[in-house]
Enzyme design. Sequence first.
Site, PDB file in Angstrom:
ATOM      1  N   HIS A 135      -1.176  -6.521  18.219  1.00 35.28           N
ATOM      2  CA  HIS A 135      -0.345  -7.763  17.928  1.00 35.28           C
ATOM      3  C   HIS A 135      -0.086  -7.893  16.303  1.00 35.28           C
ATOM      4  CE1 HIS A 135      -3.006 -11.466  15.808  1.00 35.28           C
ATOM      5  NE2 HIS A 135      -3.454 -12.260  17.249  1.00 35.28           N
ATOM      6  N   ASP A 212      -7.781  -1.704  16.175  1.00 32.88           N
ATOM      7  CA  ASP A 212      -8.140  -2.992  16.446  1.00 32.88           C
ATOM      8  C   ASP A 212      -8.668  -3.634  17.145  1.00 32.88           C
ATOM      9  OD1 ASP A 212      -7.750  -5.523  16.324  1.00 32.88           O
ATOM     10  OD2 ASP A 212      -5.266  -6.274  16.011  1.00 32.88           O
ATOM     11  N   GLN A 215     -10.669  -7.376  20.354  1.00 33.52           N
ATOM     12  CA  GLN A 215     -10.492  -8.044  21.807  1.00 33.52           C
ATOM     13  C   GLN A 215     -11.926  -6.970  21.788  1.00 33.52           C
ATOM     14  OE1 GLN A 215      -9.678 -11.156  22.957  1.00 33.52           O
ATOM     15  NE2 GLN A 215      -8.352 -11.064  21.282  1.00 33.52           N
ATOM     16  N   LYS A 238     -14.604 -14.422  17.493  1.00 35.63           N
ATOM     17  CA  LYS A 238     -14.195 -14.103  18.347  1.00 35.63           C
ATOM     18  C   LYS A 238     -15.649 -13.600  19.299  1.00 35.63           C
ATOM     19  CE  LYS A 238      -9.546 -13.651  18.056  1.00 35.63           C
ATOM     20  NZ  LYS A 238      -8.010 -12.748  18.259  1.00 35.63           N
ATOM     21  N   CYS A 376       1.109 -14.607  20.283  1.00 37.84           N
ATOM     22  CA  CYS A 376       0.502 -13.550  18.782  1.00 37.84           C
ATOM     23  C   CYS A 376       1.315 -11.549  19.504  1.00 37.84           C
ATOM     24  CB  CYS A 376      -0.016 -12.953  17.970  1.00 37.84           C
ATOM     25  SG  CYS A 376      -0.949 -14.980  17.207  1.00 37.84           S
TER      26      CYS A 376
HETATM   27  C1  LIG Z   1      -7.246 -11.825  17.289  1.00 34.83           C
HETATM   28  C2  LIG Z   1      -7.012 -11.060  16.959  1.00 34.83           C
HETATM   29  C3  LIG Z   1      -6.347 -10.502  15.629  1.00 34.83           C
HETATM   30  C4  LIG Z   1      -6.417 -11.856  14.588  1.00 34.83           C
HETATM   31  O1  LIG Z   1      -7.426 -11.899  14.619  1.00 34.83           O
HETATM   32  P1  LIG Z   1      -7.772 -13.178  12.908  1.00 34.83           P
HETATM   33  O2  LIG Z   1      -9.262 -13.475  13.040  1.00 34.83           O
HETATM   34  O3  LIG Z   1      -6.779 -13.965  13.883  1.00 34.83           O
HETATM   35  O4  LIG Z   1      -7.746 -12.216  12.080  1.00 34.83           O
HETATM   36  C5  LIG Z   1      -5.791  -9.487  15.998  1.00 34.83           C
HETATM   37  N1  LIG Z   1      -5.471  -8.787  16.704  1.00 34.83           N
HETATM   38  C6  LIG Z   1      -6.162  -8.212  18.380  1.00 34.83           C
HETATM   39  C7  LIG Z   1      -5.929  -7.729  19.760  1.00 34.83           C
HETATM   40  C8  LIG Z   1      -6.458  -9.776  18.255  1.00 34.83           C
HETATM   41  O5  LIG Z   1      -6.905 -10.523  19.542  1.00 34.83           O
END
Ligand SMILES: *Cc1c(COP(=O)(O)O)cnc(C)c1O
Length: 418
Positions: A135, A212, A215, A238, A376
């Site tokens: 992302h 990260d 998801q 999320k 993104c």
């Molecule tokens: C949504 C997302 C982000 C960013 O999250 P924010 O809540 O906008 O800071 C980063 N990495 C992944 C894989 C995402 O899905």
Amino acid sequence: MSARSQRATSLEAVLDTARLRRDFPILDLKVNGKPLIFMDNAASSQMPRQVMERWVKYRSEQHANIHRAVHYLSETATAEYEAARRKVQVFLNAPEDREIVFTSGTTDGINLVAHGYGRRFFGPGDEIILTTLEHHSNIVPWQMVAAEKGATLRVVPVNDRGELLVDEYRKLFNAHTKFVAMTHVSNALGTIAPVKEMIAIAHEHGVPVLVDGAQAVPHLKVDVRELDCDFYVFSGHKLCGPTGIGALYGKAALLEKMQPFKGGGDMILSVTFEKTTYAPIPAKFEAGTPPIGEAITLGAAIDYLSAIGLERIAAYETDLLDYATDQLHRMPGVRLIGTAEKKAAVLSFALDGVHPHDVGSLLNDDGVAIRTGHHCAQPVMQRFKVPATSRASFAFYNTMAEVDALVASLGRVQKLFA
Ligand SMILES: *Cc1c(COP(=O)(O)O)cnc(C)c1O
């Protein structure tokens, strides 16, 4: 019994979706006269009543600034805020609660590490390994620090199914490699990355790894001790929680060596105009008044999901994704983008001859909410030579009947463009 209804029955045995859906007031909404079918969960998921009620309770009975006063409300808010931290700790199976830093979300957590760790430890000629699946929020902060420090980014490629090439990753390591930052689950393709294996490879080279998990946490049981990652980040919104809150897990020894990224109140032991002594972790990284109610509400979201059980959620969503994948495979003119063997909850696709933007807005006419665009993750789009995709992303409250409605709506779009 048809194959479809047999499957639906076995799915219901895994999760009582009909009952769970009643927890989500927004799912009763009508959009354009049609029942809302919400399949944009990878961007943000919906909040159940129980989690909303936690916010109301905090605001009605518990709100004050934390850590500063000895009065009843401040002590209550402080205790609840720290209890939420321990919920995150248990949720991730982190060894200690001081290894959990509240952030404003995934982006904020990655910036904290990129600046807090990178500015201190990266230098000219150093290399940072990222993957094609990242992302933008796991690319741009590293680019910023690399530019400042004269470091460079190396990128792990993917195959045509959207799976990371671990052998290529192995070859990227050399004496200059200083850090690995990688996604656990791709938001654009749904690929589940072999993070445990990739972390072990990095550690053979003495290189720390940030994962990260934005998801991953809504769909998989995550255990940072089992993964042995050095940092793990996610967002509340999320995970059926609020926006404006997220968490960073970091191994204590690393967090202690890092520079705070923001300065201010609550993160210090003492301040003079000559010198400031920082507070111990995690306070060192939580300058200013944090989003107290949001953190407490995130704790309630974790309680809600944990009561259902992440293993059950994963089992249900895997079946739902398999069903949806089958259905889309059968449609001529639909190309699935991201067909990794291990996937979570995301279905990205292209419809021949129809721009994704048109797909999105025509589906909206039928009350179906999906996302269209580059998600993104422009490097992923470039890899698959598409400017954008249509993306349906599921949560445990989505049903097979909703997948059928998605397919019917896509069929209608195809007819319009035939
Ligand atoms: C949504 C997302 C982000 C960013 O999250 P924010 O809540 O906008 O800071 C980063 N990495 C992944 C894989 C995402 O899905």
